[in-house]
Design an enzyme around this catalytic site. Structure first.
Site, PDB file in Angstrom:
ATOM      1  N   HIS A 109      -3.278   3.718   3.851  1.00  0.00           N
ATOM      2  CA  HIS A 109      -4.334   3.169   2.987  1.00  0.00           C
ATOM      3  C   HIS A 109      -4.973   2.022   3.765  1.00  0.00           C
ATOM      4  O   HIS A 109      -4.285   1.323   4.514  1.00  0.00           O
ATOM      5  CB  HIS A 109      -3.775   2.548   1.705  1.00  0.00           C
ATOM      6  CG  HIS A 109      -3.016   3.442   0.793  1.00  0.00           C
ATOM      7  ND1 HIS A 109      -1.724   3.795   1.000  1.00  0.00           N
ATOM      8  CD2 HIS A 109      -3.373   4.024  -0.382  1.00  0.00           C
ATOM      9  CE1 HIS A 109      -1.300   4.566   0.005  1.00  0.00           C
ATOM     10  NE2 HIS A 109      -2.279   4.722  -0.846  1.00  0.00           N
ATOM     11  N   ASP A 129      -2.917  -1.128   3.516  1.00  0.00           N
ATOM     12  CA  ASP A 129      -1.576  -1.223   4.133  1.00  0.00           C
ATOM     13  C   ASP A 129      -1.704  -1.710   5.552  1.00  0.00           C
ATOM     14  O   ASP A 129      -0.837  -2.404   6.056  1.00  0.00           O
ATOM     15  CB  ASP A 129      -0.826   0.114   4.329  1.00  0.00           C
ATOM     16  CG  ASP A 129      -1.031   1.155   3.302  1.00  0.00           C
ATOM     17  OD1 ASP A 129      -1.069   0.787   2.132  1.00  0.00           O
ATOM     18  OD2 ASP A 129      -1.116   2.334   3.684  1.00  0.00           O
TER      19      ASP A 129
HETATM   20  C1  XUL Z   1       1.613   7.085  -5.307  1.00  0.00           C
HETATM   21  C2  XUL Z   1       1.354   7.935  -4.134  1.00  0.00           C
HETATM   22  C3  XUL Z   1       0.361   7.396  -3.169  1.00  0.00           C
HETATM   23  C4  XUL Z   1      -0.541   8.428  -2.585  1.00  0.00           C
HETATM   24  C5  XUL Z   1      -1.614   7.871  -1.708  1.00  0.00           C
HETATM   25  O1  XUL Z   1       2.558   7.587  -6.170  1.00  0.00           O
HETATM   26  O2  XUL Z   1       1.943   8.965  -3.962  1.00  0.00           O
HETATM   27  O3  XUL Z   1       1.047   6.719  -2.186  1.00  0.00           O
HETATM   28  O4  XUL Z   1       0.170   9.367  -1.851  1.00  0.00           O
HETATM   29  O5  XUL Z   1      -2.404   6.947  -2.359  1.00  0.00           O
END
Ligand code: XUL
Ligand code: CO
Length: 436
Positions: free
Chosen positions: A100, A103
């Site tokens: 993300h 992150d």
């Molecule tokens: C949350 C989840 C996230 C997604 C990406 O439960 O799985 O980490 O994979 O946003």
């Protein structure tokens, strides 16, 4: 920078080895059904858990010991962390990672500052990708942590939250393209509701579609050709997430004409939270031509929330690999370990143990699934079970030559249906166990 000086490249040592820091089943170049193991799996490290997981839970703060982390997060610290992350992935032998925006780099006071921070870290990500040949499986944006997203992002009642999220995804798409990312994932974050009395569900879901359409349009505009994914999850943080399961996501995509642009990224722990098995969720998506990628993890049935544990259940990995083999495997996606070491596994070395276990469990699952397919026992049973559709009245129905009147005529002549056969569930379960 202190990374993992005590660990060297994890090797395949085979089933006779007792070395916990070795692969016992994952032999990346071994060929199964005509394809190398590494190409079957396309394993990926989830940056948010592996590099950012703190071990905090609702009852206490983080526990992780991460010697490379500075006391205060900064762009410099984030860049250093990227180098440690790539050292980890290189030593593990994983070809992909996912992240993300927030992150990898710290959020600034303004959007402009956040974008500058991200650009600085992306520069290092790019250098490390070039140095190691580790690639970006997919990128995404964190549209759920900041308080502006407490009511959702694309589905927020506040139009400015939508606008900020749009700006964030615009930037995330640009950096995903810059890094040669093969995909982009939408996970609903807080796109859902806690209370229908204060929610205009129709308006919110319409907005989610407008948001995705804008992303698809912008991707086309900048020449980003990666695959979009939508990740189902039924609840947590909200009590009802709009992307609740495979069927709901596919319905949403089709209802708004997005199905040509977006496939699913299916996560095992989310499947069980939805009251389904992972096997069900991937079979359902795959049969609709919508299985794009997988977030590999699993939950603890006794805990009942999204524990995101590393998958070590060979029955589960066998089911996943059997479905993947059946549908021809990944084209753009991969197996992303959206999984975290548990709070009590706080040393850096635990990150290796966790990923090695997951990779080995999938390698075993692949070998077992391929053996089941090779023998053809299941295939024969299935063929036999549906035999009545291959000729006669079954073939007429499937071929579109029957209607209620012809079927009534047929049954009036027959008097009753032909006897049905046993489902043989126990026998089939026993057959599967013979391969485990
Ligand atoms: C949350 C989840 C996230 C997604 C990406 O439960 O799985 O980490 O994979 O946003
Ligand atoms: Co996930």
């Amino acid at each position: 920078m202190a990374g993992f000086p005590e660990v060297s490249r994890i090797q395949f040592e085979g089933t006779t080895s007792k070395n916990p820091l070795a692969f016992h089943h994952y032999d990346e170049d071994a060929v199964v059904e005509g394809k190398k193991m590494k190409d079957h799996f396309r394993f990926s490290v989830a940056y948010w858990h592996t590099m950012r997981g703190t071990g905090s839970d609702p009852f206490g703060p983080g526990t992780m010991i991460r010697p490379w982390e500075a006391a205060v997060d900064s762009v410099e610290n984030a860049c250093n962390r990227v180098r440690v992350g790539f050292e980890f992935m290189e030593k593990l032998g994983v070809p992909y990672y996912c992240f993300h925006d927030r992150d990898v780099s710290p959020e600034g006071k303004t959007l402009a500052e956040s974008n500058r921070n991200l650009d600085a870290v992306v520069k290092v990500l790019k250098e490390e990708q070039q140095r190691t040949d580790i690639r970006l499986l997919w990128g995404t944006a964190n549209l759920f942590s900041n308080r502006r997203y407490m009511h959702g992002a694309a589905t927020s009642p506040n139009a400015d939250s939508f606008a900020f999220a749009a700006a964030q995804v615009k930037k995330a798409l640009e950096v995903t393209k810059e890094l040669g990312g093969q995909g982009y994932t939408f996970w609903g974050g807080r796109e859902g509701y806690f209370n229908l009395w204060n929610t205009d569900m129709k308006r919110e879901i319409d907005h989610l579609a407008v948001f995705m359409r804008m992303a698809v349009d912008y991707a086309r505009e900048i020449g980003f050709t990666g695959q979009f994914y939508f990740e189902p999850k039924p609840k947590e943080p909200t009590k009802h997430q709009y992307d609740s399961d495979s069927a709901a996501c596919i319905n949403f995509l089709r209802a708004y004409g997005l199905e040509k642009h977006v496939k699913l990224n299916i996560e095992a722990n989310h499947a069980t939270l939805a009251g389904h098995s992972m096997h069900h969720e991937i079979e359902y998506a795959a049969m609709q031509g919508m299985l794009g990628s997988i977030d590999a993890n699993y939950g603890d049935l006794l805990l009942g929330w999204d524990t995101d544990q590393f998958p070590t259940d060979i029955y589960l990995t066998t089911q996943i690999m059997h479905t993947l083999l059946k549908y021809g495997g990944f084209s753009t996606g991969g197996l992303n370990f959206d999984a975290k070491v548990r709070r009590e596994s706080f040393e850096p070395i635990d990150l290796f143990h966790a990923h090695i276990g997951g990779m080995d469990a999938f390698a075993r699952g692949l070998k077992i699934a391929a053996a089941i397919r090779k023998d053809g026992a299941l295939g024969k049973l299935l063929q036999e079970r549906y035999r009545s559709w291959d000729s006669g009245i079954g073939a007429e129905i499937e071929g579109g030559q029957a209607n209620f009147k012809t079927l009534e005529k047929y049954m009036l002549e027959q008097g009753d249906a032909a006897p049905v056969s046993s489902g043989r569930q126990e026998m089939i379960e026993n057959i599967i166990n013979m391969y485990l």
